[in-house]
Write an enzyme that holds these catalytic residues in place. Structure first.
Site, PDB file in Angstrom:
ATOM      1  N   TRP A  47      -6.387  12.165   5.220  1.00  0.00           N
ATOM      2  CA  TRP A  47      -5.959  12.650   3.632  1.00  0.00           C
ATOM      3  C   TRP A  47      -4.453  12.826   3.185  1.00  0.00           C
ATOM      4  O   TRP A  47      -4.188  12.584   2.190  1.00  0.00           O
ATOM      5  CB  TRP A  47      -6.329  14.391   3.124  1.00  0.00           C
ATOM      6  CG  TRP A  47      -7.850  15.030   3.757  1.00  0.00           C
ATOM      7  CD1 TRP A  47      -8.531  13.723   4.180  1.00  0.00           C
ATOM      8  CD2 TRP A  47      -8.439  15.714   3.132  1.00  0.00           C
ATOM      9  NE1 TRP A  47      -9.971  14.402   4.787  1.00  0.00           N
ATOM     10  CE2 TRP A  47      -9.480  16.410   3.849  1.00  0.00           C
ATOM     11  CE3 TRP A  47      -7.777  16.640   2.579  1.00  0.00           C
ATOM     12  CZ2 TRP A  47     -10.980  17.032   3.911  1.00  0.00           C
ATOM     13  CZ3 TRP A  47      -8.928  18.107   2.390  1.00  0.00           C
ATOM     14  CH2 TRP A  47     -10.820  18.043   2.604  1.00  0.00           C
ATOM     15  N   THR A 100      -7.802   6.858  11.510  1.00  0.00           N
ATOM     16  CA  THR A 100      -8.093   7.987  10.837  1.00  0.00           C
ATOM     17  C   THR A 100      -9.342   9.138  11.077  1.00  0.00           C
ATOM     18  O   THR A 100      -9.610   8.956  12.262  1.00  0.00           O
ATOM     19  CB  THR A 100      -9.740   7.248   9.833  1.00  0.00           C
ATOM     20  OG1 THR A 100      -9.838   8.501   8.737  1.00  0.00           O
ATOM     21  CG2 THR A 100     -10.703   6.157  10.365  1.00  0.00           C
ATOM     22  N   ASP A 101      -9.242  10.302  10.667  1.00  0.00           N
ATOM     23  CA  ASP A 101      -9.972  11.237  10.560  1.00  0.00           C
ATOM     24  C   ASP A 101     -11.585  11.063  11.440  1.00  0.00           C
ATOM     25  O   ASP A 101     -12.825  11.214  11.539  1.00  0.00           O
ATOM     26  CB  ASP A 101      -9.319  12.330  10.593  1.00  0.00           C
ATOM     27  CG  ASP A 101     -10.259  12.416   9.427  1.00  0.00           C
ATOM     28  OD1 ASP A 101      -9.497  10.723   8.256  1.00  0.00           O
ATOM     29  OD2 ASP A 101     -10.346  13.263   8.003  1.00  0.00           O
ATOM     30  N   TYR A 112     -16.724   2.647   6.846  1.00  0.00           N
ATOM     31  CA  TYR A 112     -16.286   2.323   6.742  1.00  0.00           C
ATOM     32  C   TYR A 112     -14.942   3.583   8.097  1.00  0.00           C
ATOM     33  O   TYR A 112     -14.273   2.929   8.773  1.00  0.00           O
ATOM     34  CB  TYR A 112     -14.644   3.875   5.993  1.00  0.00           C
ATOM     35  CG  TYR A 112     -13.734   4.061   5.963  1.00  0.00           C
ATOM     36  CD1 TYR A 112     -12.150   3.080   5.906  1.00  0.00           C
ATOM     37  CD2 TYR A 112     -12.996   5.412   5.912  1.00  0.00           C
ATOM     38  CE1 TYR A 112     -10.920   2.992   6.352  1.00  0.00           C
ATOM     39  CE2 TYR A 112     -11.175   5.782   6.633  1.00  0.00           C
ATOM     40  CZ  TYR A 112     -10.670   5.103   6.555  1.00  0.00           C
ATOM     41  OH  TYR A 112      -8.998   5.122   6.203  1.00  0.00           O
ATOM     42  N   ALA A 156      -4.734  -2.140   5.629  1.00  0.00           N
ATOM     43  CA  ALA A 156      -6.382  -1.359   5.936  1.00  0.00           C
ATOM     44  C   ALA A 156      -7.454  -1.811   3.987  1.00  0.00           C
ATOM     45  O   ALA A 156      -7.025  -2.266   3.578  1.00  0.00           O
ATOM     46  CB  ALA A 156      -6.216  -0.003   6.567  1.00  0.00           C
ATOM     47  N   TYR A 157      -8.877  -1.905   5.162  1.00  0.00           N
ATOM     48  CA  TYR A 157      -9.174  -1.579   4.201  1.00  0.00           C
ATOM     49  C   TYR A 157     -10.323   0.036   3.724  1.00  0.00           C
ATOM     50  O   TYR A 157     -10.544   0.985   4.897  1.00  0.00           O
ATOM     51  CB  TYR A 157     -10.841  -2.259   4.096  1.00  0.00           C
ATOM     52  CG  TYR A 157     -11.359  -2.191   3.183  1.00  0.00           C
ATOM     53  CD1 TYR A 157     -11.852  -3.107   1.820  1.00  0.00           C
ATOM     54  CD2 TYR A 157     -12.800  -1.629   3.552  1.00  0.00           C
ATOM     55  CE1 TYR A 157     -12.642  -3.808   1.636  1.00  0.00           C
ATOM     56  CE2 TYR A 157     -13.783  -1.194   2.077  1.00  0.00           C
ATOM     57  CZ  TYR A 157     -13.970  -1.673   1.309  1.00  0.00           C
ATOM     58  OH  TYR A 157     -14.861  -2.351   0.812  1.00  0.00           O
ATOM     59  N   GLY A 179       0.854  -1.026  -0.266  1.00  0.00           N
ATOM     60  CA  GLY A 179       0.291   0.144   0.009  1.00  0.00           C
ATOM     61  C   GLY A 179       0.632   0.895   0.054  1.00  0.00           C
ATOM     62  O   GLY A 179       2.157   1.287   0.146  1.00  0.00           O
TER      63      GLY A 179
END
Length: 282
Positions: A152, A103-104, A127, A62-63, A11
């Site tokens: 982001w 994640t945010d 998600y 991660a997905y 990734g």
């Protein structure tokens, strides 16, 4: 020499870590893809750790398909939650420090000031909910961990907003970019370098932290800066329509005070970091 396992190595973030890893000769790195190490199978993960004496595991697996997660909920939770649980339990059993990325999108975006780590989480989509569950598994099953919520992510690697804008601009397309979501573009190389410096420092200030570049922007702001640095004459239009399959937070800027005070590693403003990436591409 300490041994480091990097999962999800194919990734974007995993590849950035691989590129920078040669600077850290004090570590022996092992990079694995999902095909080489299936984190969703506890027995496979447990056996792999028993056969190796890892000091750190950096989980880049991660997905990340935000829209698709709404129709692939089982897969999103399997990768972002259950696989993380397998890692947490296995790292704990093998006294391995886990570095994990969240994640945010664990927040609902209803604030107007940057989120701190202690703010209430309320994900709006599958998600975000699956990533939050992964966080909770780590906090439940182990003590020696670092969770970094970021936002982001972009780089010159793989499928991301930065590469998409440059590709569409090169094709001469008119770009309609939303102004209805505000966050912080984060250079994946900066995050990779931060994590490697953290390991090199030997810090044991475990916990959940926020890491992104400094400042805030809309996707329109980000696109405009990419085009400016590309010397592109592509037409860019503001789009206030923010209807997507997955409900996204309108505001998801992360407060970095805690991570700066804990580790003392400087964090660049997103515009400065974007310019640095362009300089590296020249």
């Amino acid at each position: 020499m300490k041994k480091v396992l990097v999962t999800g190595a194919s990734g974007q973030l995993g590849q950035c870590i691989r590129k920078l890893s040669s600077r850290y000769q004090e570590f022996e790195f092992t990079f694995t893809t999902s095909e080489e190490l299936d984190l969703t199978l506890f027995g496979v993960v447990s056996a792999y750790f028993r056969n190796n004496n890892f000091d750190y595991c950096i989980n880049c697996s991660a997905y990340t398909k935000v829209e698709q997660a709404e129709s692939e909920q089982e897969m999103a939770y399997l990768v972002n939650a259950e696989a993380v649980k397998n890692l947490a339990e296995t790292c704990c059993e093998n006294e391995c420090t886990l570095i994990h990325f969240s994640t945010d999108y664990v927040f609902d975006g209803k604030r107007e000031i940057p989120y701190i780590e202690e703010d209430e989480t309320a994900p709006l989509n599958v998600y975000g909910a699956s990533k939050l569950m992964g966080e909770e598994y780590i906090r439940k099953h182990m003590d020696r961990y670092f969770i970094f919520r970021t936002s982001w992510l972009y780089s010159d690697i793989g499928h991301n907003f930065f590469n998409t804008i440059r590709k569409r601009a090169a094709a001469g397309e008119t770009l309609n970019i939303t102004t209805s979501q505000k966050g912080t573009p984060t250079n994946a190389y900066d995050l990779a370098g931060f994590v490697l410096e953290l390991m090199a420092s030997g810090s044991q200030k475990y916990g959940t932290y926020h890491y992104s570049n400094q400042g805030e922007a809309t996707w329109y702001d980000f696109a405009a800066e990419i085009l400016a640095l590309s010397d592109s004459r592509t037409e860019l239009k503001e789009n206030n329509d923010f209807q997507t399959i997955a409900t996204r937070p309108a505001y998801s800027v992360l407060n970095k005070k805690k991570v700066e005070e804990a580790f003392g590693i400087p964090i660049l403003h997103w515009r400065e970091s974007l310019e640095k990436l362009f300089l590296g591409l020249d």
